[in-house]
Design a protein around this motif. Structure first.
Motif, PDB file in Angstrom:
ATOM      1  N   SER A   1       4.505   5.373  -9.371  1.00 15.75           N
ATOM      2  CA  SER A   1       4.628   5.798  -7.969  1.00 15.75           C
ATOM      3  C   SER A   1       3.307   6.369  -7.461  1.00 15.75           C
ATOM      4  O   SER A   1       2.935   6.151  -6.303  1.00 15.75           O
ATOM      5  CB  SER A   1       5.754   6.823  -7.813  1.00 15.75           C
ATOM      6  OG  SER A   1       5.412   8.074  -8.376  1.00 15.75           O
ATOM      7  N   LEU A   2       2.583   7.086  -8.307  1.00 22.00           N
ATOM      8  CA  LEU A   2       1.272   7.616  -7.915  1.00 22.00           C
ATOM      9  C   LEU A   2       0.291   6.480  -7.632  1.00 22.00           C
ATOM     10  O   LEU A   2      -0.517   6.551  -6.697  1.00 22.00           O
ATOM     11  CB  LEU A   2       0.724   8.543  -9.014  1.00 22.00           C
ATOM     12  CG  LEU A   2       1.452   9.870  -9.215  1.00 22.00           C
ATOM     13  CD1 LEU A   2       0.950  10.562 -10.472  1.00 22.00           C
ATOM     14  CD2 LEU A   2       1.281  10.783  -8.005  1.00 22.00           C
ATOM     15  N   ILE A   3       0.364   5.430  -8.444  1.00 18.93           N
ATOM     16  CA  ILE A   3      -0.495   4.269  -8.209  1.00 18.93           C
ATOM     17  C   ILE A   3      -0.170   3.636  -6.858  1.00 18.93           C
ATOM     18  O   ILE A   3      -1.068   3.256  -6.098  1.00 18.93           O
ATOM     19  CB  ILE A   3      -0.344   3.245  -9.355  1.00 18.93           C
ATOM     20  CG1 ILE A   3      -0.966   3.805 -10.640  1.00 18.93           C
ATOM     21  CG2 ILE A   3      -0.987   1.909  -8.993  1.00 18.93           C
ATOM     22  CD1 ILE A   3      -0.717   2.958 -11.874  1.00 18.93           C
ATOM     23  N   SER A   4       1.114   3.540  -6.538  1.00 22.62           N
ATOM     24  CA  SER A   4       1.513   2.988  -5.235  1.00 22.62           C
ATOM     25  C   SER A   4       0.966   3.836  -4.094  1.00 22.62           C
ATOM     26  O   SER A   4       0.519   3.310  -3.066  1.00 22.62           O
ATOM     27  CB  SER A   4       3.040   2.906  -5.141  1.00 22.62           C
ATOM     28  OG  SER A   4       3.559   1.936  -6.021  1.00 22.62           O
ATOM     29  N   LEU A   5       1.000   5.145  -4.256  1.00 24.81           N
ATOM     30  CA  LEU A   5       0.502   6.042  -3.206  1.00 24.81           C
ATOM     31  C   LEU A   5      -1.014   5.976  -3.062  1.00 24.81           C
ATOM     32  O   LEU A   5      -1.562   6.432  -2.052  1.00 24.81           O
ATOM     33  CB  LEU A   5       0.943   7.482  -3.497  1.00 24.81           C
ATOM     34  CG  LEU A   5       2.456   7.744  -3.388  1.00 24.81           C
ATOM     35  CD1 LEU A   5       2.793   9.145  -3.891  1.00 24.81           C
ATOM     36  CD2 LEU A   5       2.935   7.576  -1.945  1.00 24.81           C
ATOM     37  N   SER A   6      -1.679   5.380  -4.044  1.00 26.99           N
ATOM     38  CA  SER A   6      -3.141   5.219  -3.942  1.00 26.99           C
ATOM     39  C   SER A   6      -3.529   3.925  -3.231  1.00 26.99           C
ATOM     40  O   SER A   6      -4.703   3.710  -2.928  1.00 26.99           O
ATOM     41  CB  SER A   6      -3.776   5.234  -5.342  1.00 26.99           C
ATOM     42  OG  SER A   6      -3.533   4.015  -6.032  1.00 26.99           O
ATOM     43  N   VAL A   7      -2.549   3.062  -2.965  1.00 22.41           N
ATOM     44  CA  VAL A   7      -2.838   1.724  -2.433  1.00 22.41           C
ATOM     45  C   VAL A   7      -3.579   1.790  -1.101  1.00 22.41           C
ATOM     46  O   VAL A   7      -4.525   1.023  -0.865  1.00 22.41           O
ATOM     47  CB  VAL A   7      -1.533   0.908  -2.293  1.00 22.41           C
ATOM     48  CG1 VAL A   7      -1.747  -0.307  -1.393  1.00 22.41           C
ATOM     49  CG2 VAL A   7      -1.052   0.448  -3.664  1.00 22.41           C
ATOM     50  N   LEU A   8      -3.156   2.684  -0.206  1.00 24.01           N
ATOM     51  CA  LEU A   8      -3.831   2.771   1.098  1.00 24.01           C
ATOM     52  C   LEU A   8      -5.314   3.063   0.929  1.00 24.01           C
ATOM     53  O   LEU A   8      -6.143   2.595   1.709  1.00 24.01           O
ATOM     54  CB  LEU A   8      -3.181   3.853   1.959  1.00 24.01           C
ATOM     55  CG  LEU A   8      -1.784   3.533   2.506  1.00 24.01           C
ATOM     56  CD1 LEU A   8      -1.263   4.709   3.328  1.00 24.01           C
ATOM     57  CD2 LEU A   8      -1.801   2.269   3.351  1.00 24.01           C
ATOM     58  N   GLY A   9      -5.645   3.831  -0.082  1.00 27.05           N
ATOM     59  CA  GLY A   9      -7.059   4.121  -0.341  1.00 27.05           C
ATOM     60  C   GLY A   9      -7.848   2.911  -0.773  1.00 27.05           C
ATOM     61  O   GLY A   9      -9.077   2.875  -0.627  1.00 27.05           O
ATOM     62  N   HIS A  10      -7.167   1.903  -1.313  1.00 29.00           N
ATOM     63  CA  HIS A  10      -7.840   0.676  -1.743  1.00 29.00           C
ATOM     64  C   HIS A  10      -7.997  -0.334  -0.607  1.00 29.00           C
ATOM     65  O   HIS A  10      -8.886  -1.185  -0.662  1.00 29.00           O
ATOM     66  CB  HIS A  10      -7.058   0.008  -2.880  1.00 29.00           C
ATOM     67  CG  HIS A  10      -7.011   0.807  -4.149  1.00 29.00           C
ATOM     68  ND1 HIS A  10      -8.135   1.248  -4.807  1.00 29.00           N
ATOM     69  CD2 HIS A  10      -5.957   1.254  -4.877  1.00 29.00           C
ATOM     70  CE1 HIS A  10      -7.792   1.913  -5.884  1.00 29.00           C
ATOM     71  NE2 HIS A  10      -6.473   1.934  -5.956  1.00 29.00           N
ATOM     72  N   VAL A  11      -7.117  -0.270   0.395  1.00 28.59           N
ATOM     73  CA  VAL A  11      -7.108  -1.330   1.420  1.00 28.59           C
ATOM     74  C   VAL A  11      -7.507  -0.844   2.812  1.00 28.59           C
ATOM     75  O   VAL A  11      -7.627  -1.665   3.724  1.00 28.59           O
ATOM     76  CB  VAL A  11      -5.710  -1.989   1.493  1.00 28.59           C
ATOM     77  CG1 VAL A  11      -5.348  -2.615   0.153  1.00 28.59           C
ATOM     78  CG2 VAL A  11      -4.635  -1.001   1.925  1.00 28.59           C
ATOM     79  N   GLU A  12      -7.700   0.437   2.979  1.00 27.67           N
ATOM     80  CA  GLU A  12      -8.066   0.982   4.290  1.00 27.67           C
ATOM     81  C   GLU A  12      -9.494   1.515   4.274  1.00 27.67           C
ATOM     82  O   GLU A  12      -9.933   2.138   3.307  1.00 27.67           O
ATOM     83  CB  GLU A  12      -7.110   2.107   4.693  1.00 27.67           C
ATOM     84  CG  GLU A  12      -5.674   1.670   4.900  1.00 27.67           C
ATOM     85  CD  GLU A  12      -5.485   0.843   6.161  1.00 27.67           C
ATOM     86  OE1 GLU A  12      -6.416   0.794   6.986  1.00 27.67           O
ATOM     87  OE2 GLU A  12      -4.403   0.246   6.323  1.00 27.67           O
ATOM     88  N   GLU A  13     -10.188   1.257   5.366  1.00 28.77           N
ATOM     89  CA  GLU A  13     -11.576   1.733   5.489  1.00 28.77           C
ATOM     90  C   GLU A  13     -11.649   3.247   5.652  1.00 28.77           C
ATOM     91  O   GLU A  13     -12.561   3.893   5.154  1.00 28.77           O
ATOM     92  CB  GLU A  13     -12.242   1.070   6.714  1.00 28.77           C
ATOM     93  CG  GLU A  13     -12.393  -0.433   6.609  1.00 28.77           C
ATOM     94  CD  GLU A  13     -13.586  -0.832   5.749  1.00 28.77           C
ATOM     95  OE1 GLU A  13     -14.296   0.072   5.270  1.00 28.77           O
ATOM     96  OE2 GLU A  13     -13.774  -2.055   5.562  1.00 28.77           O
ATOM     97  N   LYS A  14     -10.643   3.791   6.338  1.00 25.57           N
ATOM     98  CA  LYS A  14     -10.730   5.200   6.730  1.00 25.57           C
ATOM     99  C   LYS A  14      -9.486   5.944   6.280  1.00 25.57           C
ATOM    100  O   LYS A  14      -8.436   5.859   6.901  1.00 25.57           O
ATOM    101  CB  LYS A  14     -10.876   5.311   8.244  1.00 25.57           C
ATOM    102  CG  LYS A  14     -10.963   6.733   8.774  1.00 25.57           C
ATOM    103  CD  LYS A  14     -11.020   6.766  10.281  1.00 25.57           C
ATOM    104  CE  LYS A  14      -9.734   6.287  10.905  1.00 25.57           C
ATOM    105  NZ  LYS A  14      -9.721   6.399  12.385  1.00 25.57           N
ATOM    106  N   VAL A  15      -9.582   6.642   5.149  1.00 26.58           N
ATOM    107  CA  VAL A  15      -8.503   7.520   4.717  1.00 26.58           C
ATOM    108  C   VAL A  15      -9.111   8.860   4.318  1.00 26.58           C
ATOM    109  O   VAL A  15     -10.302   8.951   4.019  1.00 26.58           O
ATOM    110  CB  VAL A  15      -7.714   6.936   3.530  1.00 26.58           C
ATOM    111  CG1 VAL A  15      -6.990   5.665   3.916  1.00 26.58           C
ATOM    112  CG2 VAL A  15      -8.614   6.715   2.327  1.00 26.58           C
TER     113      VAL A  15
END
Length: 597
Positions: free
Chosen positions: A370-384
């Motif tokens: 679940s923690l890995i899933s919550l990191s996904v936005l950090g991999h695909v978004e320019e601005k987090v």
């Protein structure tokens, strides 16, 4: 950012093609060696066991077995490369709004009376869960859903979770390896309830150690008696052996229901155990830095009695149990070796060693997923960014906050500055009012889960979230849209009485009734919520609500549009003050409805 995933896709394509060529060559070589082996067998029979022919036959059969082994290993590589290619393709889809096609929406985990899940698109079609979910285990999916639906962490725990997720954001390879360990499964793993119930159960299949001695000694006795009787042609020994085999099989047949129950449980999890073992092998090789990830790793691997050993041993027992699924195999093995009885005894030994820890192991694996899933936005978004979350207060302050489910190329971000106040937001249809509410809500959900948010920066207090947006009637129970909204608003007011720190988000309040009643009702609700000390935002077309700032702590904002050649242009940017325009007549004209003056 998309390029790094496309490079990975190309890399795994090249690796797959290389291994596939070897795979095809070995397949051809296997056939040749098999034919040669069969031919040598023919010569061996024809030449009545010629030593040289026998030796050559052994070499060919040995080579065939080795090629089968190599073939399987290459097949595993091909499956892995294919999985990794698909994983990276999914990351690209997350960036191009193609993630709507992902099959796992988590919809079965959605509760329609949840305070905010349906309105904020947390689970279900086109939801946050659908976009970011990389979990495949039963506990992983449940854990991800629970932290999005009911984040209940302390301020300190959120900080530790942020450190863990930040570390995962910096190690894409590891995140993808964990996902790749189970990605070949078409569906998420099943609920391991049967296994856990067995693991926690007490009592032995057969009381007394004597039965274990019998199960150990009797097979040797049967084999020895049979061998002596056969070699010495002692028919009495052979008959006695057959009687022992009959008694052995009969004893297990008598206990077949209980043995079958245990084997059935093993049969349902045998394929899933492989995936758990793969995940643990990936996790064991990883040295974590953040305290929370270290803590989770210690749960799995710190002690000599560890998760990997537990599941490998269970996998081995399950594989042995699977051998006797066919009666033609089960009957001789049970009669001679007491195979199924030994399976039960082995499982009992496993339960005594690992039974009390196994659920904790599976939960821990799910938490890491679940923690890995919550990191996904950090991999695909320019601005987090990672927000500052405070335990006390009622406020949200953010710069350039955006909605994570809207494509980057069309997303419009806005500042938010809400401090112990209520926003009344006006504006034309489709101008961005509802999206702004959802942007606030979904980013708070991410913040409270310890995940990165779509913002240059964000600070907020910990508050319960209640929404009223997607109101639907229920004709089956005779509930109108207006009555359904009243019920929802009542839920919000009751929650405000219970929680000192709460945020509400209400879209187009009381849209299902006439304007006079709507204005009166909306005014009463806003005043009631203000008196209870809660904060939030409400959208409306009723300009009369903008006058509430004369009596209570309300701040007016609006969204606007411009008109060019019979078209409406929206900038989706929030502005201070009440709205001064409407666009209903322009929209009617655009769709071809004639306005009669």
């Amino acid at each position: 950012m998309e390029e790094k995933f496309k490079e990975r896709i190309d890399q795994y394509k090249v690796l797959w093609e290389y291994e596939n060529k070897i795979y095809s060559r070995i397949a051809n070589l296997r056939l040749i060696v098999l034919l040669a082996s069969l031919y040598m067998t023919y010569l061996l029979v024809k030449m009545q066991g010629h030593l040289m022919v026998f030796a050559v036959a052994i070499v060919f059969y040995g080579s065939f077995i080795y090629l089968v082994y190599r073939h399987q290993k290459i097949k595993e590589k091909l499956d892995y490369y294919e999985s990794m290619k698909l994983i990276n393709e999914k990351y690209v889809k997350r960036m191009n709004e193609e993630w709507h096609s992902f099959p796992d929406t988590g919809e079965e985990l959605l509760d329609e009376v949840h305070p905010y899940a349906l309105d904020l698109d947390i689970l279900g079609e086109r939801s946050l869960f659908q976009k970011i979910n990389t979990t495949h285990t039963w506990y992983g999916r449940k854990k991800l859903a629970s932290v999005l639906l009911a984040p209940d962490f302390t301020e300190e725990a959120i900080v530790e979770r942020q450190k863990a997720i930040k570390e995962l954001m910096q190690d894409l390879d590891f995140c993808q390896k964990v996902e790749g360990a189970t990605a070949k499964r078409k569906k998420a793993m099943n609920n391991p309830e049967k296994l856990l119930n067995y693991a926690k159960a007490e009592g032995d299949f057969l009381k007394g150690k004597g039965w274990r001695r019998v199960a150990t000694i009797l097979p040797w006795v049967i084999i020895a008696l049979w061998a002596v009787g056969y070699v010495a042609h002692i028919h009495l020994l052979i008959t006695g052996t057959l009687i022992l085999m009959f008694i052995s099989y009969g004893f297990q047949f008598f206990h077949a229901p209980r043995i079958g129950e245990v084997k059935g449980m093993l049969g349902t999890i045998i394929y899933e155990l492989n995936e758990y073992v793969y995940i643990l092998e990936v996790l064991k090789e990883k040295e974590f830095i953040s305290p929370y990830l270290k803590e989770l790793s210690n749960v799995l691997f710190k002690d000599q009695v560890n998760a990997l050993d537990a599941l490998k041993k269970l996998e081995k027992i399950s594989s042995k149990a699977n051998v006797t699924t066919q009666p033609i195999v089960a009957i001789p093995l049970d009669a001679i070796l007491l195979w199924d009885l030994k399976i039960v005894f082995a499982l009992e030994d496993w339960r005594k060693t690992y039974g009390q820890q196994v659920e904790h192991y599976l939960e821990t694996i799910g938490e890491i997923e679940s923690l890995i899933s919550l990191s996904v936005l950090g991999h695909v978004e320019e601005k987090v960014s990672f927000p500052l979350v405070a335990a006390e207060g009622r406020f949200i302050t953010g710069k350039q906050v955006g909605h994570p489910l809207i494509k980057q190329t069309v997303r419009v971000c806005n500042d938010v500055n809400m401090d112990q106040e209520i926003f009344v937001i006006t504006g034309s249809n489709m101008s961005g009012k509802t999206t702004f509410l959802r942007t606030i809500g979904i980013n708070l959900v991410l913040a409270y889960a310890g995940a990165p948010v779509l913002a240059d920066q964000l600070a907020c207090s910990m508050m319960k979230i209640y929404t009223s947006m997607r109101i639907r009637d229920d004709l089956t129970h005779g509930i109108s849209t207006f009555y359904a909204e009243l019920t929802r608003i009542k839920q919000i007011i009751e929650a405000a009485k219970e929680y000192t720190q709460m945020l509400f988000l209400i879209d187009e309040i009381f849209r299902g009734t006439n304007s006079n009643d709507r204005i009166l009702g909306a005014t009463s609700v806003v005043k009631a919520l203000d008196s209870l000390g809660t904060i939030g935002a409400i959208t409306t077309h009723d300009m009369e609500l903008c006058q509430l700032n004369d009596t209570i702590d309300v701040t007016n904002y609006h969204f606007s549009e411009t008109y060019q050649e019979d078209t409406i242009q929206f900038d989706y940017s929030i502005k201070a003050g009440p709205s001064t325009t409407t666009n209903a007549k322009y929209l009617m004209k655009m769709v071809g409805i004639e306005l009669i003056q």
